[in-house]
Design an enzyme around this catalytic site. Structure first.
Site, mmCIF file in Angstrom:
data_model
loop_
_atom_site.group_PDB
_atom_site.id
_atom_site.type_symbol
_atom_site.label_atom_id
_atom_site.label_comp_id
_atom_site.label_asym_id
_atom_site.label_seq_id
_atom_site.Cartn_x
_atom_site.Cartn_y
_atom_site.Cartn_z
ATOM 1 N N LYS A 50 0.841 -1.197 0.000
ATOM 2 C CA LYS A 50 0.000 0.000 0.000
ATOM 3 C C LYS A 50 0.883 1.258 0.000
ATOM 4 O O LYS A 50 2.105 1.178 0.209
ATOM 5 C CB LYS A 50 -0.926 -0.057 1.218
ATOM 6 C CG LYS A 50 -1.896 -1.255 1.178
ATOM 7 C CD LYS A 50 -2.723 -1.342 2.452
ATOM 8 C CE LYS A 50 -3.741 -2.464 2.390
ATOM 9 N NZ LYS A 50 -4.541 -2.574 3.641
ATOM 10 N N TYR A 90 -12.146 -3.549 -2.886
ATOM 11 C CA TYR A 90 -12.662 -3.600 -1.512
ATOM 12 C C TYR A 90 -14.183 -3.634 -1.486
ATOM 13 O O TYR A 90 -14.801 -3.076 -0.587
ATOM 14 C CB TYR A 90 -12.127 -2.405 -0.717
ATOM 15 C CG TYR A 90 -10.652 -2.540 -0.375
ATOM 16 C CD1 TYR A 90 -10.211 -3.511 0.523
ATOM 17 C CD2 TYR A 90 -9.703 -1.717 -0.966
ATOM 18 C CE1 TYR A 90 -8.866 -3.647 0.826
ATOM 19 C CE2 TYR A 90 -8.346 -1.840 -0.657
ATOM 20 C CZ TYR A 90 -7.940 -2.810 0.233
ATOM 21 O OH TYR A 90 -6.605 -2.951 0.551
ATOM 22 N N PHE A 98 -15.349 2.758 7.716
ATOM 23 C CA PHE A 98 -13.967 3.127 7.377
ATOM 24 C C PHE A 98 -13.718 3.157 5.872
ATOM 25 O O PHE A 98 -12.615 3.503 5.434
ATOM 26 C CB PHE A 98 -12.956 2.196 8.060
ATOM 27 C CG PHE A 98 -13.067 0.740 7.671
ATOM 28 C CD1 PHE A 98 -12.526 0.263 6.481
ATOM 29 C CD2 PHE A 98 -13.699 -0.173 8.505
ATOM 30 C CE1 PHE A 98 -12.615 -1.066 6.121
ATOM 31 C CE2 PHE A 98 -13.802 -1.514 8.154
ATOM 32 C CZ PHE A 98 -13.256 -1.959 6.967
ATOM 33 N N ARG A 126 -0.860 -14.684 3.704
ATOM 34 C CA ARG A 126 -1.567 -14.075 4.846
ATOM 35 C C ARG A 126 -0.755 -14.264 6.127
ATOM 36 O O ARG A 126 -0.723 -13.381 6.987
ATOM 37 C CB ARG A 126 -2.956 -14.698 5.005
ATOM 38 C CG ARG A 126 -3.914 -14.379 3.878
ATOM 39 C CD ARG A 126 -4.511 -12.999 3.940
ATOM 40 N NE ARG A 126 -5.442 -12.822 5.023
ATOM 41 C CZ ARG A 126 -6.245 -11.772 5.152
ATOM 42 N NH1 ARG A 126 -6.239 -10.798 4.233
ATOM 43 N NH2 ARG A 126 -7.063 -11.662 6.161
ATOM 44 N N THR A 132 -4.738 -8.088 10.596
ATOM 45 C CA THR A 132 -5.155 -6.808 9.991
ATOM 46 C C THR A 132 -4.686 -5.617 10.805
ATOM 47 O O THR A 132 -4.205 -4.617 10.249
ATOM 48 C CB THR A 132 -6.687 -6.782 9.851
ATOM 49 O OG1 THR A 132 -7.092 -7.914 9.069
ATOM 50 C CG2 THR A 132 -7.159 -5.506 9.183
ATOM 51 N N ARG A 143 3.119 -6.836 8.966
ATOM 52 C CA ARG A 143 2.384 -5.818 9.711
ATOM 53 C C ARG A 143 2.873 -5.719 11.151
ATOM 54 O O ARG A 143 2.906 -4.628 11.741
ATOM 55 C CB ARG A 143 0.883 -6.122 9.671
ATOM 56 C CG ARG A 143 0.254 -5.841 8.300
ATOM 57 C CD ARG A 143 -1.135 -6.430 8.210
ATOM 58 N NE ARG A 143 -1.859 -6.039 7.004
ATOM 59 C CZ ARG A 143 -2.977 -6.599 6.593
ATOM 60 N NH1 ARG A 143 -3.513 -7.610 7.273
ATOM 61 N NH2 ARG A 143 -3.590 -6.178 5.495
ATOM 62 N N ASN A 153 -1.735 -0.142 7.364
ATOM 63 C CA ASN A 153 -1.167 -1.466 7.666
ATOM 64 C C ASN A 153 -0.318 -2.064 6.541
ATOM 65 O O ASN A 153 -0.151 -3.281 6.427
ATOM 66 C CB ASN A 153 -2.256 -2.430 8.134
ATOM 67 C CG ASN A 153 -3.319 -2.684 7.081
ATOM 68 O OD1 ASN A 153 -3.265 -2.110 5.988
ATOM 69 N ND2 ASN A 153 -4.274 -3.535 7.405
ATOM 70 N N HIS A 156 -1.562 -5.528 1.485
ATOM 71 C CA HIS A 156 -2.787 -6.315 1.289
ATOM 72 C C HIS A 156 -2.424 -7.693 0.767
ATOM 73 O O HIS A 156 -1.506 -7.834 -0.036
ATOM 74 C CB HIS A 156 -3.697 -5.628 0.257
ATOM 75 C CG HIS A 156 -4.799 -6.531 -0.235
ATOM 76 N ND1 HIS A 156 -6.002 -6.650 0.424
ATOM 77 C CD2 HIS A 156 -4.867 -7.386 -1.297
ATOM 78 C CE1 HIS A 156 -6.768 -7.526 -0.225
ATOM 79 N NE2 HIS A 156 -6.101 -7.985 -1.267
ATOM 80 N N GLU A 167 -9.339 -10.878 -7.395
ATOM 81 C CA GLU A 167 -8.481 -9.695 -7.299
ATOM 82 C C GLU A 167 -7.415 -9.674 -8.399
ATOM 83 O O GLU A 167 -7.101 -8.611 -8.944
ATOM 84 C CB GLU A 167 -7.860 -9.628 -5.899
ATOM 85 C CG GLU A 167 -8.927 -9.367 -4.837
ATOM 86 C CD GLU A 167 -8.436 -9.531 -3.413
ATOM 87 O OE1 GLU A 167 -7.228 -9.773 -3.200
ATOM 88 O OE2 GLU A 167 -9.275 -9.421 -2.497
HETATM 89 P P1 IDP Z 1 -7.280 -7.501 5.608
HETATM 90 O O1 IDP Z 1 -6.537 -6.437 4.818
HETATM 91 O O2 IDP Z 1 -6.421 -8.086 6.695
HETATM 92 O O3 IDP Z 1 -7.899 -8.551 4.719
HETATM 93 P P2 IDP Z 1 -9.953 -6.424 5.958
HETATM 94 O O4 IDP Z 1 -10.827 -6.658 7.142
HETATM 95 O O5 IDP Z 1 -10.330 -7.104 4.688
HETATM 96 O O6 IDP Z 1 -8.471 -6.781 6.386
HETATM 97 O O7 IDP Z 1 -9.900 -4.848 5.731
HETATM 98 C C1 IDP Z 1 -9.363 -4.312 4.539
HETATM 99 C C2 IDP Z 1 -8.508 -3.119 4.881
HETATM 100 O O8 IDP Z 1 -9.362 -2.089 5.384
HETATM 101 C C3 IDP Z 1 -7.495 -3.355 5.996
HETATM 102 O O9 IDP Z 1 -6.298 -3.927 5.534
HETATM 103 C C4 IDP Z 1 -7.281 -1.929 6.487
HETATM 104 O O10 IDP Z 1 -6.422 -1.210 5.585
HETATM 105 C C5 IDP Z 1 -8.688 -1.354 6.377
HETATM 106 N N1 IDP Z 1 -9.438 -1.477 7.636
HETATM 107 C C6 IDP Z 1 -10.053 -2.575 8.122
HETATM 108 N N2 IDP Z 1 -10.657 -2.324 9.294
HETATM 109 C C7 IDP Z 1 -10.418 -1.015 9.550
HETATM 110 C C8 IDP Z 1 -10.785 -0.130 10.623
HETATM 111 O O11 IDP Z 1 -11.464 -0.523 11.586
HETATM 112 N N3 IDP Z 1 -10.348 1.158 10.539
HETATM 113 C C9 IDP Z 1 -9.622 1.612 9.474
HETATM 114 N N4 IDP Z 1 -9.250 0.826 8.451
HETATM 115 C C10 IDP Z 1 -9.638 -0.475 8.486
HETATM 116 MG MG MG Z 2 -9.490 -8.469 3.404
#
Ligand code: IDP
Ligand code: MG
Length: 191
Positions: A50, A90, A98, A126, A132, A143, A153, A156, A167
């Site tokens: 990212k 997404y 968010f 992963r 996350t 991370r 973070n 992805h 994707e």
């Molecule tokens: P992942 O990237 O580990 O698969 P997901 O739940 O799919 O996690 O969320 C996608 C992305 O959205 C996360 O990597 C993060 O950048 C963002 N994200 C997820 N939850 C939050 C939150 O509570 N606050 C802000 N950003 C979030």
């Molecule tokens: Mg995800």
């Protein structure tokens, strides 16, 4: 309808390495014929560094971790994502509170998009990436080692083989991932 490279979706399915039906390496090593294992079924996943990871100079470190694990890079592109592609990437988060900040974050600068290949690569990626929320991610994960805020973070990775297929199809054309054999595959894999 959102435009995407959906024809590439199939490319995330299990790939049989076709570098040589006789198990020979056909890479750019003049004068050498190196043995490479063919017929090893491998999977593909989508990984994206990212904008914060790019800005912090972590591209090399992250690519090195995937390479050191024994995974194979089969496609890569450095670019700023359009709103259309971020929204499609997404889509399961569109209604989340968010999402607007996530979209701004991903569009804030260039990303480094990759397709990685290996046995069970979706789950392995992963694991390398970590939880996350970087505050909960284990040390040793990307991370866990390089992030603090969940909204920054670093990286992805697709969360399932189905997501990986979808994707990859969003971001890459079908002919972009390169099918080739790594010469050390017969050492990385037992069978
Ligand atoms: P992942 O990237 O580990 O698969 P997901 O739940 O799919 O996690 O969320 C996608 C992305 O959205 C996360 O990597 C993060 O950048 C963002 N994200 C997820 N939850 C939050 C939150 O509570 N606050 C802000 N950003 C979030
Ligand atoms: Mg995800």
């Amino acid at each position: 309808m959102v435009q995407s490279f959906t024809s590439a979706a199939q490319s995330a399915r299990t790939i049989t390495n076709s570098a040589g039906s006789r198990g020979e390496f056909h890479g750019q090593l003049p004068g050498k014929r190196l043995q490479a294992r063919s017929e090893i079924p491998l999977d593909r996943t989508f990984v994206m560094i990212k904008p914060d990871g790019v800005q912090r100079g972590l591209v090399g470190e992250i690519v090195s971790r995937f390479e050191a694990k024994g995974l194979k890079l089969v496609a890569a592109r450095f670019e700023k994502l359009t709103e259309v592609r971020v929204t499609e990437q997404y889509q399961e988060h569109l209604a989340k509170p968010f999402f607007p900040s996530l979209k701004n974050y991903i569009m804030s600068g260039p990303c480094f998009l990759m397709v990685w290949e290996g046995r069970n690569v979706v789950a392995i990626a992963r694991t390398l990436i970590g939880a996350t929320n970087p505050q909960e991610a284990a040390p040793g994960t990307i991370r866990g080692d390089f992030g603090i805020d969940i909204g920054r973070n670093v990286i992805h990775g697709s969360d399932s083989p189905q997501s990986a297929s979808r994707e990859i199809g969003i971001h890459f054309q079908q002919n972009e991932p390169v099918t080739y054999a790594l010469i050390d595959e017969s050492i990385i894999y037992e069978y």
